[in-house]
Design a protein around this motif. Structure first.
Motif, mmCIF file in Angstrom:
data_model
loop_
_atom_site.group_PDB
_atom_site.id
_atom_site.type_symbol
_atom_site.label_atom_id
_atom_site.label_comp_id
_atom_site.label_asym_id
_atom_site.label_seq_id
_atom_site.Cartn_x
_atom_site.Cartn_y
_atom_site.Cartn_z
ATOM 1 N N GLY A 17 0.897 -1.196 0.010
ATOM 2 C CA GLY A 17 -0.015 -0.068 -0.018
ATOM 3 C C GLY A 17 0.843 1.311 -0.070
ATOM 4 O O GLY A 17 0.382 2.376 0.097
ATOM 5 N N THR A 18 2.060 1.160 -0.154
ATOM 6 C CA THR A 18 3.086 2.174 -0.248
ATOM 7 C C THR A 18 2.784 3.082 -1.311
ATOM 8 O O THR A 18 2.989 4.288 -1.363
ATOM 9 C CB THR A 18 4.591 1.811 -0.121
ATOM 10 O OG1 THR A 18 4.536 0.965 -1.092
ATOM 11 C CG2 THR A 18 4.916 1.082 1.193
ATOM 12 N N THR A 19 2.109 2.521 -2.531
ATOM 13 C CA THR A 19 2.034 3.388 -3.512
ATOM 14 C C THR A 19 0.876 4.436 -3.364
ATOM 15 O O THR A 19 1.163 5.658 -3.627
ATOM 16 C CB THR A 19 1.602 2.583 -4.770
ATOM 17 O OG1 THR A 19 2.681 1.687 -5.182
ATOM 18 C CG2 THR A 19 1.245 3.389 -6.082
ATOM 19 N N THR A 20 -0.174 3.969 -2.709
ATOM 20 C CA THR A 20 -1.208 4.750 -2.145
ATOM 21 C C THR A 20 -0.722 5.952 -1.203
ATOM 22 O O THR A 20 -0.993 7.061 -1.643
ATOM 23 C CB THR A 20 -2.390 3.953 -1.477
ATOM 24 O OG1 THR A 20 -3.093 3.094 -2.457
ATOM 25 C CG2 THR A 20 -3.550 4.927 -0.950
ATOM 26 N N THR A 21 0.241 5.510 -0.634
ATOM 27 C CA THR A 21 0.841 6.685 0.449
ATOM 28 C C THR A 21 1.759 7.475 -0.132
ATOM 29 O O THR A 21 1.525 8.804 0.114
ATOM 30 C CB THR A 21 1.696 5.652 1.519
ATOM 31 O OG1 THR A 21 1.155 4.535 1.880
ATOM 32 C CG2 THR A 21 1.939 6.820 2.674
ATOM 33 N N PHE A 25 1.337 11.725 -0.487
ATOM 34 C CA PHE A 25 2.169 12.704 -0.009
ATOM 35 C C PHE A 25 2.516 13.585 -1.255
ATOM 36 O O PHE A 25 2.836 14.776 -1.040
ATOM 37 C CB PHE A 25 3.597 11.889 0.505
ATOM 38 C CG PHE A 25 3.818 11.657 1.891
ATOM 39 C CD1 PHE A 25 3.961 12.677 2.902
ATOM 40 C CD2 PHE A 25 3.648 10.126 2.344
ATOM 41 C CE1 PHE A 25 3.837 12.225 4.155
ATOM 42 C CE2 PHE A 25 3.481 10.123 3.676
ATOM 43 C CZ PHE A 25 3.838 11.071 4.649
ATOM 44 N N ARG A 26 2.671 12.752 -2.229
ATOM 45 C CA ARG A 26 2.894 13.880 -3.487
ATOM 46 C C ARG A 26 1.892 15.103 -3.486
ATOM 47 O O ARG A 26 2.110 16.063 -4.155
ATOM 48 C CB ARG A 26 2.899 13.184 -4.679
ATOM 49 C CG ARG A 26 4.288 12.108 -4.756
ATOM 50 C CD ARG A 26 4.377 11.550 -6.194
ATOM 51 N NE ARG A 26 5.438 10.778 -6.161
ATOM 52 C CZ ARG A 26 5.508 9.278 -6.134
ATOM 53 N NH1 ARG A 26 4.257 8.762 -6.015
ATOM 54 N NH2 ARG A 26 6.706 8.529 -6.026
ATOM 55 N N LYS A 27 0.593 14.652 -3.225
ATOM 56 C CA LYS A 27 -0.293 15.616 -3.201
ATOM 57 C C LYS A 27 -0.345 16.706 -2.234
ATOM 58 O O LYS A 27 -0.516 17.756 -2.371
ATOM 59 C CB LYS A 27 -2.019 15.113 -3.059
ATOM 60 C CG LYS A 27 -2.338 14.160 -4.328
ATOM 61 C CD LYS A 27 -3.828 13.512 -4.056
ATOM 62 C CE LYS A 27 -4.865 14.705 -4.000
ATOM 63 N NZ LYS A 27 -6.082 14.338 -3.871
ATOM 64 N N ILE A 28 0.219 16.187 -1.020
ATOM 65 C CA ILE A 28 0.427 17.284 -0.047
ATOM 66 C C ILE A 28 1.623 18.048 -0.435
ATOM 67 O O ILE A 28 1.740 19.374 -0.267
ATOM 68 C CB ILE A 28 0.772 16.356 1.242
ATOM 69 C CG1 ILE A 28 -0.332 15.692 1.987
ATOM 70 C CG2 ILE A 28 1.350 17.438 2.538
ATOM 71 C CD1 ILE A 28 0.029 14.738 2.944
ATOM 72 N N ALA A 36 10.306 17.876 -3.441
ATOM 73 C CA ALA A 36 10.692 16.624 -2.791
ATOM 74 C C ALA A 36 11.783 16.087 -3.409
ATOM 75 O O ALA A 36 11.667 15.678 -4.733
ATOM 76 C CB ALA A 36 9.566 15.745 -2.232
ATOM 77 N N ALA A 37 12.935 15.394 -2.745
ATOM 78 C CA ALA A 37 13.639 14.748 -3.422
ATOM 79 C C ALA A 37 13.294 13.199 -3.408
ATOM 80 O O ALA A 37 13.094 13.151 -1.834
ATOM 81 C CB ALA A 37 15.214 14.717 -2.889
ATOM 82 N N GLU A 38 12.947 12.458 -4.212
ATOM 83 C CA GLU A 38 12.421 11.019 -3.949
ATOM 84 C C GLU A 38 13.491 10.086 -3.743
ATOM 85 O O GLU A 38 14.450 10.018 -4.918
ATOM 86 C CB GLU A 38 11.471 10.714 -4.790
ATOM 87 C CG GLU A 38 10.284 11.784 -4.763
ATOM 88 C CD GLU A 38 9.011 11.112 -5.444
ATOM 89 O OE1 GLU A 38 8.930 10.150 -5.882
ATOM 90 O OE2 GLU A 38 8.138 11.887 -5.559
ATOM 91 N N MET A 271 -5.053 9.562 4.735
ATOM 92 C CA MET A 271 -3.737 9.946 4.727
ATOM 93 C C MET A 271 -3.251 11.566 4.361
ATOM 94 O O MET A 271 -2.702 11.905 5.305
ATOM 95 C CB MET A 271 -2.789 9.001 3.591
ATOM 96 C CG MET A 271 -2.773 7.676 4.093
ATOM 97 S SD MET A 271 -2.072 6.552 2.540
ATOM 98 C CE MET A 271 -1.731 5.201 3.631
ATOM 99 N N GLU A 272 -4.131 11.967 3.461
ATOM 100 C CA GLU A 272 -3.900 13.589 3.156
ATOM 101 C C GLU A 272 -4.449 14.416 4.469
ATOM 102 O O GLU A 272 -3.594 15.256 4.717
ATOM 103 C CB GLU A 272 -4.568 13.748 2.092
ATOM 104 C CG GLU A 272 -4.231 13.222 0.797
ATOM 105 C CD GLU A 272 -5.085 13.760 -0.460
ATOM 106 O OE1 GLU A 272 -5.344 14.867 -0.547
ATOM 107 O OE2 GLU A 272 -5.420 12.678 -1.286
ATOM 108 N N LEU A 273 -5.559 13.983 4.894
ATOM 109 C CA LEU A 273 -6.119 14.767 6.169
ATOM 110 C C LEU A 273 -5.131 14.465 7.413
ATOM 111 O O LEU A 273 -5.049 15.543 8.143
ATOM 112 C CB LEU A 273 -7.414 14.248 6.619
ATOM 113 C CG LEU A 273 -8.577 14.474 5.678
ATOM 114 C CD1 LEU A 273 -9.854 13.787 6.110
ATOM 115 C CD2 LEU A 273 -8.861 16.014 5.309
ATOM 116 N N ILE A 274 -4.580 13.523 7.785
ATOM 117 C CA ILE A 274 -3.727 13.190 8.883
ATOM 118 C C ILE A 274 -2.348 13.732 8.567
ATOM 119 O O ILE A 274 -1.649 14.409 9.476
ATOM 120 C CB ILE A 274 -3.590 11.636 9.013
ATOM 121 C CG1 ILE A 274 -4.745 11.176 9.394
ATOM 122 C CG2 ILE A 274 -2.481 11.456 10.019
ATOM 123 C CD1 ILE A 274 -4.952 9.662 9.480
#
Length: 289
Positions: A17-21, A25-28, A36-38, A271-274
């Protein structure tokens, strides 16, 4: 840890589920206008695919096991250095591990090899890591100590095996027998190096399917997010606004102290809200704990 150059790490098995995460984060980052450096966790494997196959055979002949979960196949020292260097100076290097032909062709390489190391783009505001070992600790190395926000993404183990089986057979061309052998071979390293990380995280997202996954090795498909709940546990975080989250995430509820349960389809939104406020707090130079 660094207030000037924060490091955010999402740790969990591939397919967990790391892809959803990462999308959340990219939206945030976009909403907060952050660069961001990925860095990918697979970059820190020690071996190419043929080299790993050889290492597995040699270990088997000696009655031992080697897996992508353990230190024999990963350079924890280099990962620790990458995080600490970025925290000090906002600089570092990265590369990619090319899993498939589609990934390898643009580089004129074959799958199972690495691209050359290249400097991270500059300037950036935050380092974002996704991989297996963002919170790993061994007697020699403490990667978790250099992370400012550590997020665990971990399904229940039967679901994790289903995801691995479906991904490795359909996307990477492995046989079911080879995948099952990999699960058995990796178990000791999984217990010693993967699961302890989830006691060091600030937040864990654990997906629990609501359909039968009793025999993961007979499964032909992965339960969808809508066929799941996500258990979100907070550790050592201040000022989590539970009433706000409950009002924004329809169908969510509190199941235990510092534990929120949300419908699987709401995972990305949760995830976005938190994490949006947590990232903003980091960028203001404040501790999140």
């Amino acid at each position: 840890m660094s207030t000037k150059h924060p490091v955010i790490a999402v740790t969990g098995s591939s397919g967990a589920g790391t892809t959803t995460t990462s999308l959340a984060f990219r939206k945030i980052f976009q909403q907060l206008n952050l660069r961001a450096a990925e860095v990918e966790g697979d970059s820190f494997h020690r071996f190419t695919r043929p080299e790993m196959d050889m290492a597995i055979r040699k270990a088997r002949d000696m009655g031992k096991h080697v897996s992508y979960f353990g230190p024999e196949a990963n350079d924890f020292g280099l990962l620790e250095h990458t995080f600490s260097e970025y925290g000090r100076s906002g600089t570092g290097k990265s590369r990619k591990y090319l899993h498939t032909y589609d990934e390898a062709v643009p580089w004129k390489q074959v799958p199972g090899t690495f691209t050359p190391w290249q400097p991270l783009a500059e300037p950036t505001d935050v380092l974002f890591y996704e991989g297996l070992h963002g919170g790993v600790v061994t007697p020699q190395h403490n990667v978790a100590n250099s992370v400012d926000l550590l997020v665990g993404v971990v399904p229940i183990v039967n679901l994790e095996w289903i995801q691995k089986l479906v991904r490795d057979t359909s996307e990477r061309g492995h046989s079911r027998e080879a995948v099952m052998d990999s699960v058995v071979r990796s178990m000791e390293d999984y217990i010693n190096f993967i699961t302890p990380q989830f006691s060091r995280t600030h937040i864990n997202f654990q997906r629990v399917p609501t359909v039968d996954t009793s025999n993961p090795f007979a499964a032909r498909g992965i339960p969808s997010l809508d066929e799941s709940f996500v258990v979100i546990h907070f550790q050592g975080l201040d000022d989590i606004d539970f009433p706000y989250l409950l009002s924004m995430l329809q169908g969510s509820f509190i199941s235990h102290i510092k534990t929120l349960v949300v419908p699987g389809g709401k995972m990305g939104l949760a995830m976005e809200l938190i994490m949006g406020p947590l990232v903003k707090r980091l960028m203001e130079g404040k501790s999140i704990g």
